[in-house]
Design a protein around this motif. Structure first.
Motif, PDB file in Angstrom:
ATOM      1  N   GLN A 288      21.100  27.043  13.298  1.00  0.00           N
ATOM      2  CA  GLN A 288      21.435  26.258  12.117  1.00  0.00           C
ATOM      3  C   GLN A 288      20.207  26.085  11.229  1.00  0.00           C
ATOM      4  N   GLU A 289      20.454  25.722   9.999  1.00  0.00           N
ATOM      5  CA  GLU A 289      19.383  25.454   9.033  1.00  0.00           C
ATOM      6  C   GLU A 289      19.151  23.949   8.956  1.00  0.00           C
ATOM      7  N   VAL A 290      17.890  23.557   8.839  1.00  0.00           N
ATOM      8  CA  VAL A 290      17.582  22.139   8.647  1.00  0.00           C
ATOM      9  C   VAL A 290      16.651  21.987   7.454  1.00  0.00           C
ATOM     10  N   ILE A 291      16.772  20.865   6.814  1.00  0.00           N
ATOM     11  CA  ILE A 291      15.865  20.518   5.713  1.00  0.00           C
ATOM     12  C   ILE A 291      15.230  19.176   6.035  1.00  0.00           C
ATOM     13  N   LEU A 292      13.920  19.188   6.084  1.00  0.00           N
ATOM     14  CA  LEU A 292      13.173  17.963   6.326  1.00  0.00           C
ATOM     15  C   LEU A 292      12.594  17.497   4.996  1.00  0.00           C
ATOM     16  N   ARG A 293      12.724  16.202   4.756  1.00  0.00           N
ATOM     17  CA  ARG A 293      12.334  15.676   3.452  1.00  0.00           C
ATOM     18  C   ARG A 293      11.152  14.731   3.539  1.00  0.00           C
ATOM     19  N   CYS A 294      10.373  14.754   2.481  1.00  0.00           N
ATOM     20  CA  CYS A 294       9.160  13.946   2.423  1.00  0.00           C
ATOM     21  C   CYS A 294       9.011  13.416   0.999  1.00  0.00           C
ATOM     22  N   VAL A 295       8.565  12.186   0.896  1.00  0.00           N
ATOM     23  CA  VAL A 295       8.161  11.652  -0.402  1.00  0.00           C
ATOM     24  C   VAL A 295       6.676  11.341  -0.304  1.00  0.00           C
ATOM     25  N   PRO A 296       5.834  12.172  -0.914  1.00  0.00           N
ATOM     26  CA  PRO A 296       4.387  11.944  -0.857  1.00  0.00           C
ATOM     27  C   PRO A 296       3.980  10.707  -1.661  1.00  0.00           C
ATOM     28  N   ILE A 297       2.733  10.331  -1.538  1.00  0.00           N
ATOM     29  CA  ILE A 297       2.196   9.242  -2.346  1.00  0.00           C
ATOM     30  C   ILE A 297       2.188   9.693  -3.805  1.00  0.00           C
ATOM     31  N   SER A 298       2.584   8.803  -4.704  1.00  0.00           N
ATOM     32  CA  SER A 298       3.007   9.212  -6.040  1.00  0.00           C
ATOM     33  C   SER A 298       1.945   9.917  -6.878  1.00  0.00           C
ATOM     34  N   ASN A 299       0.700   9.584  -6.788  1.00  0.00           N
ATOM     35  CA  ASN A 299      -0.295  10.228  -7.647  1.00  0.00           C
ATOM     36  C   ASN A 299      -1.027  11.365  -6.940  1.00  0.00           C
ATOM     37  N   HIS A 300      -0.536  11.767  -5.792  1.00  0.00           N
ATOM     38  CA  HIS A 300      -1.177  12.845  -5.047  1.00  0.00           C
ATOM     39  C   HIS A 300      -0.734  14.202  -5.574  1.00  0.00           C
ATOM     40  N   LEU A 301      -1.616  15.179  -5.409  1.00  0.00           N
ATOM     41  CA  LEU A 301      -1.375  16.506  -5.942  1.00  0.00           C
ATOM     42  C   LEU A 301      -1.221  17.578  -4.871  1.00  0.00           C
ATOM     43  N   TYR A 302      -1.703  17.285  -3.679  1.00  0.00           N
ATOM     44  CA  TYR A 302      -1.700  18.277  -2.606  1.00  0.00           C
ATOM     45  C   TYR A 302      -0.775  17.811  -1.500  1.00  0.00           C
ATOM     46  N   PHE A 303       0.014  18.735  -1.022  1.00  0.00           N
ATOM     47  CA  PHE A 303       1.024  18.394  -0.035  1.00  0.00           C
ATOM     48  C   PHE A 303       0.944  19.366   1.132  1.00  0.00           C
ATOM     49  N   TYR A 304       1.242  18.839   2.311  1.00  0.00           N
ATOM     50  CA  TYR A 304       1.065  19.617   3.533  1.00  0.00           C
ATOM     51  C   TYR A 304       2.215  19.352   4.499  1.00  0.00           C
ATOM     52  N   TRP A 305       2.478  20.352   5.304  1.00  0.00           N
ATOM     53  CA  TRP A 305       3.323  20.168   6.486  1.00  0.00           C
ATOM     54  C   TRP A 305       2.533  20.588   7.717  1.00  0.00           C
ATOM     55  N   TYR A 306       2.646  19.756   8.732  1.00  0.00           N
ATOM     56  CA  TYR A 306       2.073  20.037  10.042  1.00  0.00           C
ATOM     57  C   TYR A 306       3.172  19.846  11.071  1.00  0.00           C
ATOM     58  N   ARG A 307       2.964  20.380  12.249  1.00  0.00           N
ATOM     59  CA  ARG A 307       3.902  20.083  13.321  1.00  0.00           C
ATOM     60  C   ARG A 307       3.137  19.829  14.606  1.00  0.00           C
ATOM     61  N   GLN A 308       3.807  19.130  15.502  1.00  0.00           N
ATOM     62  CA  GLN A 308       3.218  18.832  16.806  1.00  0.00           C
ATOM     63  C   GLN A 308       4.289  19.021  17.864  1.00  0.00           C
TER      64      GLN A 308
ATOM     65  N   GLU B 110       0.846  -1.194   0.000  1.00  0.00           N
ATOM     66  CA  GLU B 110       0.000   0.000   0.000  1.00  0.00           C
ATOM     67  C   GLU B 110       0.883   1.246   0.000  1.00  0.00           C
ATOM     68  N   PRO B 111       0.601   2.204  -0.885  1.00  0.00           N
ATOM     69  CA  PRO B 111       1.430   3.421  -0.948  1.00  0.00           C
ATOM     70  C   PRO B 111       1.396   4.164   0.380  1.00  0.00           C
ATOM     71  N   GLU B 112       2.528   4.789   0.720  1.00  0.00           N
ATOM     72  CA  GLU B 112       2.572   5.547   1.953  1.00  0.00           C
ATOM     73  C   GLU B 112       3.492   6.746   1.798  1.00  0.00           C
ATOM     74  N   VAL B 113       3.297   7.695   2.676  1.00  0.00           N
ATOM     75  CA  VAL B 113       4.157   8.874   2.730  1.00  0.00           C
ATOM     76  C   VAL B 113       5.390   8.523   3.567  1.00  0.00           C
ATOM     77  N   THR B 114       6.559   8.860   3.056  1.00  0.00           N
ATOM     78  CA  THR B 114       7.779   8.612   3.816  1.00  0.00           C
ATOM     79  C   THR B 114       8.463   9.925   4.148  1.00  0.00           C
ATOM     80  N   GLN B 115       9.193   9.937   5.249  1.00  0.00           N
ATOM     81  CA  GLN B 115       9.893  11.145   5.684  1.00  0.00           C
ATOM     82  C   GLN B 115      11.298  10.778   6.160  1.00  0.00           C
ATOM     83  N   THR B 116      12.229  11.675   5.859  1.00  0.00           N
ATOM     84  CA  THR B 116      13.597  11.523   6.353  1.00  0.00           C
ATOM     85  C   THR B 116      14.126  12.871   6.793  1.00  0.00           C
TER      86      THR B 116
END
Lengths: 112, 117
Positions: free
Chosen positions: B17-37, B1-7
């Motif tokens: 310092q600067e940080v870059i957070l990476r995400c690979v969304p589900i491949s056929n998706h068009l909308y992308f979001y960032w949330y924090r907790q 099953e497709p899933e969102v991955t993060q590194t």
């Protein structure tokens, strides 16, 4: 702004018991999503409700949205240790895909 | 099953310092979001992204933050000059699109836990 309140904040139930979690909105909902979060992990989509009076079930979990679309409940039948986690309700801000506002969360523990 | 991955799953950085957070969304998706907790608090919306531009952003998402979709698969959140209060779990989510409600579920990644010292 839209606020979602969940109750109870935490819940400890014995394995095999039923339980209900509530989510109440300050405004009429366009839709309502239920997610489960294990501590320190991501959110797992459970169910989405759209219409007033709608009810959906998946395995032992049933979610309902009231007719006025301001309150939702999540009911777990015959709870198991695998049900333990934090349950979050989330609501979109408009009638189309948009940011979600989340509730305060309900932490569920299931004891043996 | 497709899933969102993060590194990465965890990131520790020094304040400023600067940080870059990476995400690979589900491949056929068009909308992308960032949330924090932030620990012990609600999941909060940061930004949504569609068609290579920001659709909406919260007041948290100030000039310190930026998002980018550098290629067809990755979606990144950059935090410049990190502050102690940026310490949180950051979640990426993706959705199929603005069709009927059945197509609008946001699927979340496992998160990146950021600790700023």
């Amino acid at each position: 702004s839209q606020e979602l309140e969940q109750s109870p904040q935490s819940l400890i139930v014995q394995e095999g018991k039923n339980l209900t979690i509530n989510c109440t909105s300050s405004k009429t909902l366009y839709g309502l999503y239920w997610y489960k979060q294990k501590y320190g992990e991501g959110l797992i989509f459970l169910m989405m409700l759209q219409k007033g009076g709608e009810e959906k079930s998946h395995e032992k979990i049933t979610a309902k949205l009231d007719e006025k679309k301001q309150q939702s409940s999540l009911h777990i039948t015959a709870s198991q240790p695998s049900h333990a986690g934090i349950y979050l309700c989330g609501a979109p801000h408009t009638g189309t895909a948009s940011k979600l506002t989340f509730g305060t969360g309900t932490r569920l523990q299931v004891t043996l | 099953e497709p899933e969102v991955t993060q590194t990465p799953s965890h990131q520790v950085t020094q304040m400023g310092q600067e940080v870059i957070l990476r995400c690979v969304p589900i491949s056929n998706h068009l909308y992308f979001y960032w949330y924090r907790q932030i620990l012990g608090q609600k999941v909060e919306f940061l930004v949504s992204f569609y068609n290579n531009e920001i659709s909406e952003k919260s007041e948290i998402f100030d000039d310190q933050f930026s998002v980018e979709r550098p290629d067809g698969s990755n979606f990144t959140l950059k935090i410049r000059s990190t502050k102690l209060e940026d310490s949180a779990m950051y979640f990426c989510a993706s959705g199929a699109g603005r069709g009927g409600f059945g197509q609008e579920t946001q699927y979340f990644g496992p998160g990146t836990r950021l600790l700023v010292l």
